[in-house]
Design a protein around this motif. Structure first.
Motif, PDB file in Angstrom:
ATOM      1  N   THR A   1      32.073  42.420  46.459  1.00  0.00           N
ATOM      2  CA  THR A   1      33.234  41.573  46.194  1.00  0.00           C
ATOM      3  C   THR A   1      34.433  42.409  45.753  1.00  0.00           C
ATOM      4  O   THR A   1      34.337  43.191  44.807  1.00  0.00           O
ATOM      5  N   ALA A   2      35.558  42.247  46.445  1.00  0.00           N
ATOM      6  CA  ALA A   2      36.775  42.968  46.072  1.00  0.00           C
ATOM      7  C   ALA A   2      37.602  42.136  45.103  1.00  0.00           C
ATOM      8  O   ALA A   2      38.144  42.661  44.125  1.00  0.00           O
ATOM      9  N   ILE A   3      37.714  40.852  45.377  1.00  0.00           N
ATOM     10  CA  ILE A   3      38.547  39.953  44.557  1.00  0.00           C
ATOM     11  C   ILE A   3      37.795  38.638  44.386  1.00  0.00           C
ATOM     12  O   ILE A   3      37.223  38.120  45.357  1.00  0.00           O
ATOM     13  N   LEU A   4      37.811  38.121  43.186  1.00  0.00           N
ATOM     14  CA  LEU A   4      37.144  36.837  42.928  1.00  0.00           C
ATOM     15  C   LEU A   4      38.033  35.986  42.022  1.00  0.00           C
ATOM     16  O   LEU A   4      38.231  36.304  40.859  1.00  0.00           O
ATOM     17  N   LEU A   5      38.586  34.928  42.597  1.00  0.00           N
ATOM     18  CA  LEU A   5      39.352  33.975  41.802  1.00  0.00           C
ATOM     19  C   LEU A   5      38.588  32.660  41.814  1.00  0.00           C
ATOM     20  O   LEU A   5      38.209  32.162  42.889  1.00  0.00           O
ATOM     21  N   ALA A   6      38.332  32.104  40.655  1.00  0.00           N
ATOM     22  CA  ALA A   6      37.593  30.843  40.569  1.00  0.00           C
ATOM     23  C   ALA A   6      38.437  29.831  39.821  1.00  0.00           C
ATOM     24  O   ALA A   6      38.792  30.040  38.659  1.00  0.00           O
TER      25      ALA A   6
END
Ligand SMILES: Nc1ncnc2c1ncn2[C@@H]1O[C@H](COP(=O)(O)OP(=O)(O)OP(=O)(O)O)[C@@H](O)[C@H]1O
Length: 224
Positions: free
Chosen positions: A7-12
């Motif tokens: 995972t490079a970017i994780l926005l939740a």
């Protein structure tokens, strides 16, 4: 995020507001390393704001091409591109390079400029270049920076489609992951592998580029 994760970017469920006015909400976006993602949508949909959130999540991994080229107009193209690695060198080296650039650094910057079609501009003042040339200097600075995730806010908007495709290909060659706000539908479909469309601050479409065509994206650009 564990090191070595895909995972490079994780926005939740991310959101953003200016002065109490919410402009992004319920944003769920996971970008895997190696993906090339186009962020699309009408003016004001929230692309630049989302880019800010993405960069803030992993600033040490992101090379940014901002919407306005953000160059020091009175300095040479060499110096503007060299700034991409200021934090990777000693202060002494950086100060020396301001006055008398090292041969190895000149060669490295020249190599990057060749790749974006700016071979003859090394010592030109950035402020004296055309808008399209300045945009490519800004891209060159990010390529030189070399961090694994290139995040660009309309990084080829001042170029024609052919030049734009060439510059996007250079980005893909230098950076593991690309996340780019783009308004040119044809370019986005041809040069990225995933299209994320924003509308009024929400993600309304997130699909592989291969599964889409310009007709499918048209509703998101027609007058509301
Ligand atoms: N600094 C700011 N202060 C207040 N409101 C802002 C600010 N920046 C953006 N906005 C508002 O936030 C919303 C989203 O703007 P944003 O710039 O993220 O959209 P965008 O999709 O990138 O647009 P464009 O394609 O025109 O650059 C808009 O309604 C805009 O007016």
């Amino acid at each position: 995020m564990p090191d070595g994760s895909r995972t490079a970017i994780l926005l939740a469920n991310a959101s953003a507001a200016y002065g109490g006015r919410t402009v992004l909400s319920g944003i769920d976006l996971t970008v895997q390393r190696g993906e090339r993602v186009a962020l699309m949508g009408r003016s004001g949909a929230g692309k630049s704001t989302l880019i800010g959130l993405i960069q803030a999540q992993a600033p040490e991994k992101v090379a940014l091409v901002p919407q306005a080229a953000a160059l020091v107009r009175t300095l040479s193209v060499f110096h503007n591109v060299y700034m991409g690695r200021l934090d990777q060198r000693s202060t002494l080296h950086n100060l020396r390079n301001l006055v008398r650039p090292a041969k190895a650094d000149i060669a490295a910057v020249q190599g990057i400029l060749d790749r974006v079609g700016l071979a003859d501009t090394l010592w030109a003042k950035a402020g004296e270049l055309s808008g399209g040339q300045q945009q490519r200097v800004s891209v060159a600075r990010a390529l030189y920076n070399g961090r694994p995730i290139l995040v660009g806010d309309e990084p080829v908007s001042a170029l024609d489609r052919q030049q734009g495709a060439r510059v996007l290909a250079e980005m893909a060659a230098s950076h593991e992951t690309l996340i780019l706000a783009l308004h040119d539908v044809a370019l986005a479909l041809a040069q990225t592998d995933r299209i994320v469309v924003l509308e009024a601050g929400r993600i309304v479409l997130d699909a592989p580029a291969q599964a889409l065509d310009p007709e499918r994206l048209r509703p998101f650009y027609e007058a509301a």
